[in-house]
Scaffold this motif. Sequence first.
Motif, PDB file in Angstrom:
ATOM      1  N   PRO A   1       0.965  -1.417   0.082  1.00  0.00           N
ATOM      2  CA  PRO A   1      -0.072  -0.052   0.104  1.00  0.00           C
ATOM      3  C   PRO A   1       0.887   1.409   0.056  1.00  0.00           C
ATOM      4  CG  PRO A   1      -0.951  -1.594   1.544  1.00  0.00           C
ATOM      5  CD  PRO A   1       0.434  -2.122   1.150  1.00  0.00           C
ATOM      6  N   PHE A   2       1.879   1.035   0.575  1.00  0.00           N
ATOM      7  CA  PHE A   2       2.751   2.241   0.685  1.00  0.00           C
ATOM      8  C   PHE A   2       3.720   2.583  -0.863  1.00  0.00           C
ATOM      9  CE2 PHE A   2       3.560   0.483   5.121  1.00  0.00           C
ATOM     10  CZ  PHE A   2       2.341   0.883   5.622  1.00  0.00           C
ATOM     11  N   THR A   3       3.853   1.475  -1.481  1.00  0.00           N
ATOM     12  CA  THR A   3       4.198   1.648  -3.070  1.00  0.00           C
ATOM     13  C   THR A   3       3.310   2.122  -3.703  1.00  0.00           C
ATOM     14  OG1 THR A   3       5.698  -0.122  -2.265  1.00  0.00           O
ATOM     15  CG2 THR A   3       5.370   0.494  -4.730  1.00  0.00           C
ATOM     16  N   VAL A   4       2.055   1.816  -3.466  1.00  0.00           N
ATOM     17  CA  VAL A   4       0.941   2.630  -4.297  1.00  0.00           C
ATOM     18  C   VAL A   4       0.628   3.998  -4.097  1.00  0.00           C
ATOM     19  CG1 VAL A   4      -1.529   2.467  -4.753  1.00  0.00           C
ATOM     20  CG2 VAL A   4      -0.280   0.193  -4.510  1.00  0.00           C
ATOM     21  N   VAL A   5       1.138   4.441  -2.743  1.00  0.00           N
ATOM     22  CA  VAL A   5       0.755   5.596  -2.179  1.00  0.00           C
ATOM     23  C   VAL A   5       1.893   6.450  -2.925  1.00  0.00           C
ATOM     24  CG1 VAL A   5       1.177   7.203  -0.194  1.00  0.00           C
ATOM     25  CG2 VAL A   5      -0.215   5.316   0.184  1.00  0.00           C
ATOM     26  N   SER A   6       3.140   5.863  -3.128  1.00  0.00           N
ATOM     27  CA  SER A   6       4.109   6.854  -3.665  1.00  0.00           C
ATOM     28  C   SER A   6       3.662   6.685  -5.164  1.00  0.00           C
ATOM     29  CB  SER A   6       5.407   6.119  -3.404  1.00  0.00           C
ATOM     30  OG  SER A   6       6.727   6.855  -3.913  1.00  0.00           O
ATOM     31  N   GLY A   7       3.401   5.877  -5.853  1.00  0.00           N
ATOM     32  CA  GLY A   7       3.178   6.097  -7.372  1.00  0.00           C
ATOM     33  C   GLY A   7       2.104   7.066  -7.517  1.00  0.00           C
ATOM     34  N   LEU A   8       0.933   6.881  -6.668  1.00  0.00           N
ATOM     35  CA  LEU A   8      -0.037   8.077  -6.871  1.00  0.00           C
ATOM     36  C   LEU A   8       0.365   9.493  -6.584  1.00  0.00           C
ATOM     37  CD1 LEU A   8      -3.182   6.179  -5.195  1.00  0.00           C
ATOM     38  CD2 LEU A   8      -2.867   6.578  -7.461  1.00  0.00           C
ATOM     39  N   ARG A   9       1.293   9.595  -5.644  1.00  0.00           N
ATOM     40  CA  ARG A   9       1.804  10.911  -5.345  1.00  0.00           C
ATOM     41  C   ARG A   9       2.929  11.492  -6.336  1.00  0.00           C
ATOM     42  NH1 ARG A   9       5.263  12.625  -0.860  1.00  0.00           N
ATOM     43  NH2 ARG A   9       4.370  14.543  -1.415  1.00  0.00           N
ATOM     44  N   SER A  10       3.224  10.495  -7.149  1.00  0.00           N
ATOM     45  CA  SER A  10       4.333  11.083  -8.260  1.00  0.00           C
ATOM     46  C   SER A  10       3.736  11.437  -9.379  1.00  0.00           C
ATOM     47  CB  SER A  10       5.079   9.590  -8.690  1.00  0.00           C
ATOM     48  OG  SER A  10       4.201   8.909  -9.276  1.00  0.00           O
ATOM     49  N   GLY A  11       2.240  11.051  -9.520  1.00  0.00           N
ATOM     50  CA  GLY A  11       1.379  11.634 -10.544  1.00  0.00           C
ATOM     51  C   GLY A  11       1.606  11.021 -11.925  1.00  0.00           C
ATOM     52  N   LEU A  12       2.419   9.735 -11.684  1.00  0.00           N
ATOM     53  CA  LEU A  12       2.882   9.019 -12.990  1.00  0.00           C
ATOM     54  C   LEU A  12       1.554   7.794 -13.073  1.00  0.00           C
ATOM     55  CD1 LEU A  12       6.698   8.342 -12.548  1.00  0.00           C
ATOM     56  CD2 LEU A  12       5.556   9.887 -14.146  1.00  0.00           C
ATOM     57  N   PHE A  13       1.110   7.609 -11.954  1.00  0.00           N
ATOM     58  CA  PHE A  13      -0.063   6.662 -11.898  1.00  0.00           C
ATOM     59  C   PHE A  13      -1.442   7.009 -11.280  1.00  0.00           C
ATOM     60  CE2 PHE A  13       3.935   4.524 -11.573  1.00  0.00           C
ATOM     61  CZ  PHE A  13       3.833   3.444 -12.479  1.00  0.00           C
ATOM     62  N   ASP A  14      -2.756   6.565 -11.528  1.00  0.00           N
ATOM     63  CA  ASP A  14      -3.685   6.915 -10.842  1.00  0.00           C
ATOM     64  C   ASP A  14      -4.697   5.476 -10.869  1.00  0.00           C
ATOM     65  OD1 ASP A  14      -5.152   6.449 -13.262  1.00  0.00           O
ATOM     66  OD2 ASP A  14      -5.039   8.564 -13.944  1.00  0.00           O
ATOM     67  N   GLU A  15      -5.516   5.781 -10.075  1.00  0.00           N
ATOM     68  CA  GLU A  15      -6.458   4.490  -9.926  1.00  0.00           C
ATOM     69  C   GLU A  15      -6.867   3.953 -11.091  1.00  0.00           C
ATOM     70  OE1 GLU A  15     -10.665   7.023  -9.070  1.00  0.00           O
ATOM     71  OE2 GLU A  15     -10.080   5.621  -7.602  1.00  0.00           O
ATOM     72  N   LYS A  16      -6.786   4.367 -12.249  1.00  0.00           N
ATOM     73  CA  LYS A  16      -7.154   3.868 -13.360  1.00  0.00           C
ATOM     74  C   LYS A  16      -5.891   3.335 -14.242  1.00  0.00           C
ATOM     75  CE  LYS A  16     -11.590   6.587 -14.163  1.00  0.00           C
ATOM     76  NZ  LYS A  16     -12.342   7.569 -15.079  1.00  0.00           N
ATOM     77  N   SER A  17      -4.891   3.458 -13.715  1.00  0.00           N
ATOM     78  CA  SER A  17      -3.732   2.969 -14.525  1.00  0.00           C
ATOM     79  C   SER A  17      -3.702   1.399 -14.455  1.00  0.00           C
ATOM     80  CB  SER A  17      -2.439   3.629 -13.791  1.00  0.00           C
ATOM     81  OG  SER A  17      -2.207   4.909 -13.743  1.00  0.00           O
ATOM     82  N   ILE A  18      -3.201   0.986 -15.640  1.00  0.00           N
ATOM     83  CA  ILE A  18      -3.231  -0.424 -15.756  1.00  0.00           C
ATOM     84  C   ILE A  18      -1.733  -0.876 -16.015  1.00  0.00           C
ATOM     85  CG2 ILE A  18      -3.765  -2.273 -17.635  1.00  0.00           C
ATOM     86  CD1 ILE A  18      -6.025  -1.254 -16.036  1.00  0.00           C
ATOM     87  N   ILE A  19      -1.435  -1.883 -15.380  1.00  0.00           N
ATOM     88  CA  ILE A  19       0.023  -2.349 -15.320  1.00  0.00           C
ATOM     89  C   ILE A  19       0.004  -3.824 -15.871  1.00  0.00           C
ATOM     90  CG2 ILE A  19       2.107  -2.890 -13.877  1.00  0.00           C
ATOM     91  CD1 ILE A  19       1.107  -0.790 -11.968  1.00  0.00           C
ATOM     92  N   ASN A  20       0.991  -4.122 -16.774  1.00  0.00           N
ATOM     93  CA  ASN A  20       1.143  -5.554 -17.418  1.00  0.00           C
ATOM     94  C   ASN A  20       1.951  -6.228 -16.578  1.00  0.00           C
ATOM     95  OD1 ASN A  20       1.270  -7.616 -19.188  1.00  0.00           O
ATOM     96  ND2 ASN A  20       2.413  -6.607 -20.630  1.00  0.00           N
ATOM     97  N   THR A  21       1.374  -7.382 -16.026  1.00  0.00           N
ATOM     98  CA  THR A  21       2.297  -8.462 -15.177  1.00  0.00           C
ATOM     99  C   THR A  21       2.653  -9.557 -15.966  1.00  0.00           C
ATOM    100  OG1 THR A  21       0.198  -9.330 -13.997  1.00  0.00           O
ATOM    101  CG2 THR A  21       0.956  -7.413 -13.073  1.00  0.00           C
ATOM    102  N   HIS A  22       2.087  -9.680 -17.280  1.00  0.00           N
ATOM    103  CA  HIS A  22       2.153 -10.789 -18.142  1.00  0.00           C
ATOM    104  C   HIS A  22       3.791 -11.138 -18.429  1.00  0.00           C
ATOM    105  CE1 HIS A  22       1.059 -14.109 -21.160  1.00  0.00           C
ATOM    106  NE2 HIS A  22       2.024 -13.440 -21.796  1.00  0.00           N
TER     107      HIS A  22
ATOM    108  N   SER B   1       0.422  -8.514  -6.264  1.00  0.00           N
ATOM    109  CA  SER B   1       1.245  -8.595  -7.330  1.00  0.00           C
ATOM    110  C   SER B   1       2.595  -7.807  -6.975  1.00  0.00           C
ATOM    111  CB  SER B   1       0.771  -7.922  -8.583  1.00  0.00           C
ATOM    112  OG  SER B   1       1.623  -7.861  -9.483  1.00  0.00           O
ATOM    113  N   ASN B   2       3.727  -8.613  -7.004  1.00  0.00           N
ATOM    114  CA  ASN B   2       5.141  -8.354  -6.721  1.00  0.00           C
ATOM    115  C   ASN B   2       5.655  -7.520  -7.951  1.00  0.00           C
ATOM    116  OD1 ASN B   2       5.228  -9.606  -4.285  1.00  0.00           O
ATOM    117  ND2 ASN B   2       6.245 -11.472  -5.139  1.00  0.00           N
ATOM    118  N   ILE B   3       4.824  -7.955  -9.230  1.00  0.00           N
ATOM    119  CA  ILE B   3       5.473  -7.442 -10.360  1.00  0.00           C
ATOM    120  C   ILE B   3       5.152  -5.965 -10.622  1.00  0.00           C
ATOM    121  CG2 ILE B   3       5.159  -7.705 -13.104  1.00  0.00           C
ATOM    122  CD1 ILE B   3       5.329 -10.518 -12.706  1.00  0.00           C
ATOM    123  N   ALA B   4       3.749  -5.985 -10.370  1.00  0.00           N
ATOM    124  CA  ALA B   4       3.101  -4.475 -10.388  1.00  0.00           C
ATOM    125  C   ALA B   4       3.575  -3.659  -9.565  1.00  0.00           C
ATOM    126  CB  ALA B   4       1.596  -4.691 -10.186  1.00  0.00           C
ATOM    127  N   ALA B   5       3.967  -3.938  -8.245  1.00  0.00           N
ATOM    128  CA  ALA B   5       4.785  -3.163  -7.126  1.00  0.00           C
ATOM    129  C   ALA B   5       5.896  -2.666  -7.498  1.00  0.00           C
ATOM    130  CB  ALA B   5       4.556  -3.760  -5.914  1.00  0.00           C
TER     131      ALA B   5
END
Length: 569
Positions: A299-320, A350-354
């Motif tokens: 959850p803290f990693t997600v917080v950092s991603g959202l704060r950076s402006g590079l990600f939002d709640e609709k962001s999609i990450i490819n873990t394939h 997901s470790n990959i997405a984080a």
Amino acid sequence: MSRQQNKSMQTGAWRLNLVRSGFILIAIGLGWRLIDLQVLNPDFLRYQGDARHLRQVPVVAHRGMLLDRHGEPLAISTPVHSVWLNPQVVAEDEPRLNELANVLAVSVDNLRSRIASNARREFVYVRRHITPELSEQVRALNIRGVALQREYKRYYPTGEVTAHLLGFTNIDDVGQEGLELSYDALLTGVPGLRRMVRDSRGNFVGGGELIRPAKAGENIQLSIDLRLQYLTYHALKSAVERHNASSGSAVIIDVRNGEVLAMVNQPSFNPNNRAGLSSADFRNRAVIDLFEPGSTVKPFTVVSGLRSGLFDEKSIINTHPGVFRVSGHNIRDFRDYGMIDLATLLQKSSNIAASKIALEVEPRQLWQDFANFGFAQESGAYFPGEAMGSLPDPSVWRTLDRATLAYGYGMATSTLQLARAYTVLGNDGILMPVSFVKTSGKVRGKRVFSSDLMRQVRSMMKLSSQPGGTATRAAVSNYTVASKTGTARKAAAGGGYHEDRYQSLFAGIIPADNPRLAMAIMIDDPKGGDYYGGLVAAPVFSEVMTGAMRLLNIAPDDLPDHHLKVAQQ
């Protein structure tokens, strides 16, 4: 009468007068000395008498109590007697020494040896803190030079349940571990002084004269809720035994003010009987032991991603395809989750997405965001031996370090720090100092994140305990839970990690929509099959919080629709 006879008579008279004069001088001297001692200088005899029969005896001060937040006693000093003797009065051949030795369960040879080796002393302990029954038996022996002294013995009514938290005192009622040591200066009273008369048998008689009254130590009301402490203790103990784990620890904190409501460890010990225990048994693992927190930091990693402006709640990450190669190392997910958003990242863990988020965020910013949750900092509790943990400086991070930090490797924290970090999520972005004492009034914290951001991430975290998440066994009926599981490999002594040894972790906030409590659980080295945090640690949260919601009368926030209609009516 001849001259010789006259001379003899004169000599006899002279001698008689000399003797008379001597007696007269002696009588005058004695009379003068009597006048001097009784009239002119009476303090001399008084001093000599006092020196033989008066003593200034310390009056032991009562140590303050430790109480839970509702006033329930957790640590009490009860009056007891200790047996002592005066080697200058007690003879080595005293016939009743055998009886005294039998009553006190000590060796009579040891008694005689102590009398002989301390011949110049007036005070030697024989046995400390005896029962009232033994006190009466010692008093009945009436041995000249053997006496009883009133002292205090610390007693812990809750025994193992609060052992590591409270710590204990030594035989002189001085704090040695835990909160007894932290607050020793406040708990310790100021001894008084009393002038006592000692009889010919060496025993003190009468009430004596109080020179200085003793001042009792302060009572301290802790933040601990004994009801939650019992719940947590039994749930953690059951989990450690069920999974044959080496140890475990759990902490509950009120997110609103940073008060610790419960802190337990397993295995525990009985502070009322510490015979055969070592210093390692007294270690408060929740505060002192450090571990890598695994996926509980996602959850803290997600917080950092959202704060950076590079990600939002609709962001999609490819873990394939379920494997992500970083600097020659494979980062794996439990299975191939494909294209996922941030909420699913937390739900499926997901470790990959984080890792992909962490690699996009600027290293210094990632470090600062983790630090804002209180990692590698003092908690403010000032618990003895508290470990600060570690969060390596980003200037030395390699690419792999950033990727693995995203799911809790490469840093170290304690159960207390992890619980505190989750209070930031629950308290809408405010970092509070941790307290073991019940607070009065509003406690000031430090805002480190926006409230909107914390609510956004909490909403994502609710999926973890819902069907399809990793923490379904943490669910609490009629309440929303924002949580995250963690399963971290144990570090090996020679470097690297064990292949088959783990630490099962869980951290959660309840109710998720209107947070009151944050709880962190760590169970070390479970054996017998299950080792995932969702299977081993999460059920502890569910069991404890089901009871806690009822005890604290916290309103449900996830009632079925028909219950909501009844409540509204």
